[in-house]
Write an enzyme that holds these catalytic residues in place. Structure first.
Site, PDB file in Angstrom:
ATOM      1  N   VAL A  95       4.497   3.382   6.265  1.00 39.43           N
ATOM      2  CA  VAL A  95       4.525   3.283   7.994  1.00 39.43           C
ATOM      3  C   VAL A  95       5.734   4.457   8.293  1.00 39.43           C
ATOM      4  O   VAL A  95       6.514   4.016   7.818  1.00 39.43           O
ATOM      5  CB  VAL A  95       4.150   1.647   7.735  1.00 39.43           C
ATOM      6  N   ASP A 143      -7.931 -12.064   6.012  1.00 39.48           N
ATOM      7  CA  ASP A 143      -6.159 -12.226   6.360  1.00 39.48           C
ATOM      8  C   ASP A 143      -5.646 -12.265   7.354  1.00 39.48           C
ATOM      9  O   ASP A 143      -4.796 -11.613   7.437  1.00 39.48           O
ATOM     10  CB  ASP A 143      -5.977 -10.424   4.925  1.00 39.48           C
ATOM     11  N   PHE A 188       1.019  -1.045   0.360  1.00 36.06           N
ATOM     12  CA  PHE A 188      -0.087   0.258  -0.307  1.00 36.06           C
ATOM     13  C   PHE A 188       0.723   0.927   0.020  1.00 36.06           C
ATOM     14  O   PHE A 188       0.066   2.204   0.139  1.00 36.06           O
ATOM     15  CB  PHE A 188      -0.654   0.174   1.344  1.00 36.06           C
ATOM     16  N   GLY A 189       2.401   1.123   0.063  1.00 37.09           N
ATOM     17  CA  GLY A 189       3.144   2.215   0.869  1.00 37.09           C
ATOM     18  C   GLY A 189       4.051   2.217   2.143  1.00 37.09           C
ATOM     19  O   GLY A 189       4.189   1.436   1.981  1.00 37.09           O
ATOM     20  N   LYS A 218       0.109   5.111   8.067  1.00 36.94           N
ATOM     21  CA  LYS A 218       0.313   4.155   7.235  1.00 36.94           C
ATOM     22  C   LYS A 218      -0.248   4.838   5.804  1.00 36.94           C
ATOM     23  O   LYS A 218      -1.757   5.330   5.942  1.00 36.94           O
ATOM     24  CB  LYS A 218      -0.953   3.102   7.182  1.00 36.94           C
TER      25      LYS A 218
END
Length: 882
Positions: free
Chosen positions: A577, A688, A574-575, A591
């Protein structure tokens, strides 16, 4: 920015209708607003406004009231000990928040410390309701045996519930002794429209939630629409009216007057150990001179430490944070002179003044919490009429200040508390800055529990001074304001010229402030409208329930030092942290969704909408989000011990988990899943669950994170054409057929149990489906051969383990990974298995081995984006502390 005359009039009218003194909202939980909605400007909305007005007007004369207005039903309930003025303010604030946050919702509810307000388009009077619920717990664990504590708590809370149900007020409080120094204070309350049986049923449900939300915690609350319970280790409720006037504060004795020859001096303590040579005396003289000089030449009056390494002499001074540096220097100069004369031969000494303390020793005491020697001074009154109320108020004030000090960078806190219309309570506390947050917290609480126990809270003023922390309370403002500490006295009137200056200046200043405030309100309103538009575009009708969680981008940039590399603690699909610190001192994990990729946008929206509605000690706490200038940011509590994945599988990890820690982690994850599946107001399938999504706090308590793939299930089962998750943790029926249920999470949890026990991954990044013998088949074979202990992780911190517990956990893990979902236990059964060893476990069937050669990932996930399914070695985030 220009401001028209009409706009100014509008702002002035707004200020008139809503005085600034009422603008500060009280702390509240919720609101919870229904997803069923009406449209704007309907009759329902007008009737709701009428209802809120009726409730607010009645709250000044009663603590419970129900009403209806043409198809709108509502009630409020104030806490049984709340006086009418407090109840009125609380209900007014609650209806204001509901009217703005649940604008178009057909029902809504909000909980405050002193009240709750509820409304609906259907009649709910006299019907016990337990949903939606709000579970809260204290951050600290009890120091006594947790099993014994919970048993006492549940037993005493049930007695409190019985008394509340029989009471006409539907309200009761009780106390339960735990140890000689610890007492549980319980409160239970129902809405007064309920009968005895309905009230007791509601409270019984609330009591049953205690092991879920608050096991082993020092306090907790269960808030339901029809009833609520609360327990603390301090008396948070009152037995008398708040309008009563307390101890007279006039002619209060100056406790320092006996020290008129040395103003501000309180006490000192000299060690019994004397130095032996003139060299030692010279060393002590040197360090005292240096400390005095440092205070005189420094602008930082809060604290200074000095070490003479060669001669092994250590010194420290601490000045009260509210005094100027000049007064600090004067205090330290007096302290060094006096301690040199009072303790001429001592190798270890401490001295206390009103404004400072000074200490030296021939050993290092830095970063070490010391509670002795200590100085106490209590001013006890013989006034008895309202002693119990005053004790309650004083205890609450001291614990409030104690709870605020330890997390502040300057380790200092002062607060004023309203006792009644004419009296105030002033409290001040401070720790030396070398202490850790935990030691500071322990030191201040030790002052309250040891030096100022419940039996001594009749004092109308006093102080306790430790070498490492201090605490003081008075009925007069003793904080420094240009004079020494004294009770207030009548001051002489100002001269005529001073009065003229005030008459001229005050209106000018007031006009400038009012104009600035009006401009600020208009800018804030424009910004708020823009934010609401953005929220509406991204979250639709849900934007009304999450608007209060939105953070401004500038706040996040300041907290993370503009997303600096030094603050980066992890990276995922996602990118990035980042670690950050908010202006109020809270540590956060941020995040940040990558701007250059669309991956994760749907997960961002899903995670905000879901986790904002969840609260449990085994779920990572969601603080808020930011949606501004193409930024999509999620904000969580900072959890320092990294992820379970890192501690189990990363060879760089220096920490090794003991069996006790592993067992507690398994139990904590199970309780988090139990909340998601059964006790949250939404039935949620995580989809998940894996070790990299389990974070560990400072006490190694597990917290489930990453709800981007989670899904709400209304029925027992659902199906989906889009299979998401992580290979190695997917249940066979979900991976092969898209059948989704709670048993999908149970399968993933079973795999995690076996990974926690063995320290091995089920499917590693380079094995995928080619592994000759996966973890499940390995454990199954050893279990069938009755050699289960051979799979135990050889890297475990201790050689010792409870073999019965290990084998039992292996069996529970195998029960969870059976191929037929109907054969897998429910999460309630798993929690029972873990908490009650007397329950006999069923025999497991062979695990699902579908992962080996029976499925083709490229075919099953055809047509899905790469974000649909994640493989351990590809999507796993590199988790550092967060």
């Amino acid at each position: 920015m220009g401001l028209s005359l009409n706009s100014l009039k509008l702002v002035l009218v707004f200020i008139t209708l809503f005085p600034i003194t009422k603008a500060k909202e009280l702390d509240y939980q919720g609101p919870v607003c229904s997803e069923d909605r009406t449209t704007s400007n309907t009759t329902y909305q007008l009737n709701l406004i009428t209802l809120f007005s009726s409730l607010s007007s009645k709250a000044t004369t009663t603590i419970f009231y129900k009403d209806s207005s043409n198809g709108v039903y509502g009630l409020f309930m104030c806490r049984g000990d709340a006086p009418f003025d407090v109840c009125g303010d609380c209900v007014q604030s609650a209806t204001h928040v509901l009217s703005s946050e649940c604008t178009l919702s057909l029902w809504g509810i909000i909980w405050y410390e002193q009240c709750m307000v509820r409304y609906s388009n259907t009649c709910f009077f006299s019907v016990p309701s337990t949903q939606p619920s709000n579970l809260m717990s204290n951050n600290f664990n009890v120091s006594t045996n947790q099993t014994m504590f919970v048993s006492l708590l549940v037993n005493s809370m049930n007695k409190t519930a019985d008394e509340a149900a029989f009471s006409l007020k539907k309200y009761a409080t009780k106390e339960q002794k735990v140890t000689q120094v610890q007492t549980i204070f319980n409160l239970a309350q129902c809405t007064r429209d309920l009968g005895f049986q309905a009230c007791r049923t509601c409270l019984g449900f609330a009591v049953a939630q205690i092991p879920v939300c608050c096991k082993g915690r020092r306090g907790g609350r269960v808030l339901l629409p029809s009833c609520n319970i609360r327990f603390e280790l301090y008396p948070f409720y009152s037995h008398v009216s708040r309008e009563q006037v307390l101890v007279p504060a006039t002619n209060y004795p100056n406790i320092d007057s006996k020290y008129s020859q040395d103003p501000g001096y309180l006490s000192h303590n000299c060690s019994r150990t004397n130095y032996q040579t003139t060299i030692d005396k010279k060393r002590i003289t040197t360090i005292l001179t240096y400390l005095s000089s440092k205070a005189r030449n420094s602008n930082n009056n809060n604290e200074f430490q000095m070490t003479n390494v060669e001669n092994r002499i250590f010194g420290l001074y601490l000045c009260r944070a509210d005094i100027p540096s000049s007064l600090c220097a004067e205090c330290i100069a007096n302290a060094t002179n006096r301690i040199a004369s009072e303790c001429p031969m001592s190798i270890d000494a401490v001295i206390w003044y009103n404004h400072c303390l000074l200490r030296y020793a021939n050993y290092s005491f830095f970063r070490t919490m010391s509670t002795s020697p200590r100085f106490e001074s209590m001013n006890v009154t013989n006034y008895e009429d309202n002693r119990s109320y005053y004790k309650y108020q004083l205890w609450s004030a001291l614990t409030k200040v104690a709870g605020d000090i330890w997390d502040r960078s300057d380790r200092y806190c002062k607060e004023t508390f309203v006792l009644n219309e004419v009296q105030r309570l002033y409290v001040q506390g401070q720790c030396t800055k070398d202490l850790s947050t935990g030691d500071c917290n322990y030191c201040i609480h030790d002052v309250i529990e040891t030096a100022i126990p419940w039996s001594r809270l009749g004092s109308i003023g006093g102080r306790v001074l430790y070498p490492s922390c201090t605490l003081r309370f008075e009925l007069f403002p003793f904080y420094w304001n240009g004079t020494d500490d004294q009770p207030p006295s009548t001051k002489e009137k100002n001269g005529r010229s001073g009065a003229i200056i005030l008459i001229v200046i005050i209106p000018i200043v007031a006009s400038v402030l009012l104009f600035s405030f009006c401009c600020y309100l208009l800018r804030k309103r424009a910004r708020k409208c823009y934010n609401k538009t953005i929220l509406k575009q991204n979250f639709g009708h849900e934007s009304n329930t999450i608007g209060g969680l939105q953070f401004d981008l500038s706040i996040i940039e300041a907290a993370t030092n503009n997303f600096s590399e030094e603050n980066k603690i992890g990276k995922g699909g996602f990118g990035q942290v980042y670690k950050g610190v908010l202006s109020d001192g809270r540590h956060i994990a941020v995040k940040r969704l990558s701007k250059s990729s669309n991956q994760g946008a749907a997960e961002f929206k899903n995670e905000v909408l879901l986790i904002a509605k969840l609260q449990h000690k085994n779920l990572v706490a969601f603080i808020g989000f930011c949606l501004q200038e193409e930024e999509k940011i999620l904000i969580y509590e900072y959890v320092p011990n990294k992820s379970l994945d890192y501690l189990l599988f990363d060879g760089r990890s220096e920490k090794r988990l003991s069996w006790t820690e592993r067992y507690n982690i398994i139990d904590g994850i199970a309780r988090g899943i139990l909340y998601l599946h059964e006790y949250s107001r939404l039935k949620i399938i995580h989809r998940d669950l894996k070790p990299s999504n389990i974070l560990l706090d400072e006490n190694m308590n597990p917290k489930i994170s990453d709800f981007g793939l989670a899904r709400i299930i209304d029925q027992q089962q659902g199906s989906t054409t889009r299979v998401v998750g992580t290979l190695g943790y997917l249940s066979p029926e979900y991976a092969m057929q898209g059948i989704l249920s709670e048993k999908s999470d149970i399968f993933s949890f079973g795999v995690m149990i076996l990974e926690i026990i063995t320290g091995k991954k089920n499917v590693s990044s380079n094995e995928l489906y080619c592994n000759a013998e996966g973890l499940l088949s390995l454990v199954w074979r050893q279990f069938c051969n009755q050699t289960s202990l051979s799979v135990l992780d050889p890297k475990m911190k201790e050689n010792w383990c409870d073999e019965f517990e290990v084998i039992r956990c292996i069996q529970i893990g195998l029960l969870c990974v059976q191929e037929n979902p109907d054969d897998r236990p429910t999460i309630e059964a798993i929690v029972s298995y873990l908490s009650n060893i007397s329950i006999e476990l069923p025999s497991p069937h062979e695990p699902a081995f579908f992962l080996h050669g029976k499925m083709d990932p490229t075919k099953i996930y055809a047509g899905e984006s790469s974000s649909s399914i994640s493989v351990n070695g590809i999507s796993k985030s590199i988790f550092l502390p967060r």
